[in-house]
Design a protein around this motif. Structure first.
Motif, PDB file in Angstrom:
ATOM      1  N   LEU A  46     -12.754 -41.009  -2.265  1.00 14.00           N
ATOM      2  CA  LEU A  46     -13.595 -40.627  -3.454  1.00 14.00           C
ATOM      3  C   LEU A  46     -12.490 -40.780  -4.733  1.00 14.00           C
ATOM      4  O   LEU A  46     -11.589 -40.235  -4.411  1.00 14.00           O
ATOM      5  CB  LEU A  46     -14.012 -39.123  -3.411  1.00 14.00           C
ATOM      6  N   SER A  47     -12.904 -41.647  -5.843  1.00 11.33           N
ATOM      7  CA  SER A  47     -12.059 -42.083  -6.753  1.00 11.33           C
ATOM      8  C   SER A  47     -12.907 -42.093  -8.020  1.00 11.33           C
ATOM      9  O   SER A  47     -13.690 -43.013  -7.941  1.00 11.33           O
ATOM     10  CB  SER A  47     -11.235 -42.924  -6.458  1.00 11.33           C
ATOM     11  N   LEU A  55     -14.932 -32.392  -1.253  1.00 13.62           N
ATOM     12  CA  LEU A  55     -14.589 -33.262  -2.284  1.00 13.62           C
ATOM     13  C   LEU A  55     -13.227 -33.408  -2.341  1.00 13.62           C
ATOM     14  O   LEU A  55     -12.637 -34.693  -2.823  1.00 13.62           O
ATOM     15  CB  LEU A  55     -15.391 -32.652  -3.664  1.00 13.62           C
ATOM     16  N   GLU A  56     -12.176 -32.351  -2.355  1.00 10.55           N
ATOM     17  CA  GLU A  56     -10.856 -32.469  -2.250  1.00 10.55           C
ATOM     18  C   GLU A  56     -10.254 -33.275  -1.085  1.00 10.55           C
ATOM     19  O   GLU A  56      -9.465 -34.053  -1.600  1.00 10.55           O
ATOM     20  CB  GLU A  56     -10.119 -30.852  -2.272  1.00 10.55           C
ATOM     21  N   THR A  93     -11.176 -29.421   7.277  1.00 15.31           N
ATOM     22  CA  THR A  93     -11.452 -28.862   5.887  1.00 15.31           C
ATOM     23  C   THR A  93     -11.843 -27.486   5.831  1.00 15.31           C
ATOM     24  O   THR A  93     -12.164 -27.226   4.940  1.00 15.31           O
ATOM     25  CB  THR A  93     -12.140 -29.961   5.052  1.00 15.31           C
ATOM     26  N   GLY A  94     -12.234 -26.962   7.052  1.00  9.18           N
ATOM     27  CA  GLY A  94     -12.798 -25.753   7.113  1.00  9.18           C
ATOM     28  C   GLY A  94     -14.431 -25.602   7.130  1.00  9.18           C
ATOM     29  O   GLY A  94     -15.042 -24.856   6.917  1.00  9.18           O
ATOM     30  N   LEU A  95     -15.071 -26.870   7.387  1.00  4.62           N
ATOM     31  CA  LEU A  95     -16.357 -26.763   7.205  1.00  4.62           C
ATOM     32  C   LEU A  95     -16.823 -26.756   8.855  1.00  4.62           C
ATOM     33  O   LEU A  95     -16.188 -27.363   9.700  1.00  4.62           O
ATOM     34  CB  LEU A  95     -16.806 -28.346   6.879  1.00  4.62           C
ATOM     35  N   GLU A 138     -22.173 -22.023   5.543  1.00  7.75           N
ATOM     36  CA  GLU A 138     -20.836 -22.411   6.030  1.00  7.75           C
ATOM     37  C   GLU A 138     -20.229 -23.384   5.253  1.00  7.75           C
ATOM     38  O   GLU A 138     -19.121 -23.634   5.845  1.00  7.75           O
ATOM     39  CB  GLU A 138     -21.336 -22.610   7.526  1.00  7.75           C
ATOM     40  N   ASP A 139     -20.593 -24.132   4.469  1.00  6.74           N
ATOM     41  CA  ASP A 139     -20.053 -25.460   3.880  1.00  6.74           C
ATOM     42  C   ASP A 139     -19.304 -25.088   2.761  1.00  6.74           C
ATOM     43  O   ASP A 139     -19.649 -24.021   2.059  1.00  6.74           O
ATOM     44  CB  ASP A 139     -21.176 -26.421   3.797  1.00  6.74           C
ATOM     45  N   ASP A 140     -18.185 -25.572   2.468  1.00  6.13           N
ATOM     46  CA  ASP A 140     -17.490 -25.783   1.317  1.00  6.13           C
ATOM     47  C   ASP A 140     -17.481 -26.953   0.641  1.00  6.13           C
ATOM     48  O   ASP A 140     -16.409 -27.677   0.961  1.00  6.13           O
ATOM     49  CB  ASP A 140     -15.995 -25.135   1.648  1.00  6.13           C
TER      50      ASP A 140
END
Length: 162
Positions: A66-67, A57-58, A14-16, A50-52
């Motif tokens: 997650l709902s 969440l997406e 996820t880019g993390l 560095e976190d998104d």
């Protein structure tokens, strides 16, 4: 160089760069359901440069970890023992859910509102109101719990008839 380069973490998809935020989110979700807004609020204090958070969440939503719908159902079930539909909607809205989802989740609670109001009333009072003041006090109590006026009237009338 000892320790060298870190192995690829689960968060890299996820880019993390750091899996810490993802692990924290998964720990929170393992305990109970969370809404997106609530989980985002809890994780916001732990976001590093560095976190998104939005990407995380997406990803959690895409993987169905997650709902908001599951959270609304779970929270509605937990609240329905003590509260009426109006209070349930208010609680869900306060937790960041949109009005439509909160209304849909509380629809089942509306169907059984009179029975639930009677159960709450019996746990609290156990006897019909003795006079006008007591009747008003009992009605205010049920109103503060978010029960509709029709449900309150049905419970108090039924108590008077018993």
């Amino acid at each position: 160089m000892a320790g060298g380069r870190a192995s690829p973490g689960r968060g890299e998809a996820t880019g993390l760069k750091s899996p810490n935020l993802r692990e924290r989110a998964l720990r929170l979700l393992a305990r109970r359901e969370h809404g997106r807004t609530e989980l985002g609020r809890k994780l916001a204090a732990h976001v590093g440069p560095e976190d998104d958070l939005e990407a995380l969440l997406e990803d959690l939503q895409r993987r169905k970890l997650l709902s908001d719908e599951r959270y609304a159902e779970s929270r509605t079930h937990a609240l329905s023992r003590k509260f009426g539909a109006a209070r349930i909607v208010q609680e869900l809205r306060a937790r960041g859910l949109d009005k439509g989802l909160a209304e849909r989740a509380s629809a089942a609670a509306r169907v059984t509102e009179i029975e639930r109001a009677r159960a709450v009333w019996l746990r609290k009072f156990k006897h019909p109101p003795g006079g006008r003041d007591e009747r008003a006090r009992q009605m205010r109590f049920l109103q503060s719990r978010g029960f509709s006026f029709d449900a309150i009237r049905a419970v108090i009338r039924g108590a008077d008839e018993d």
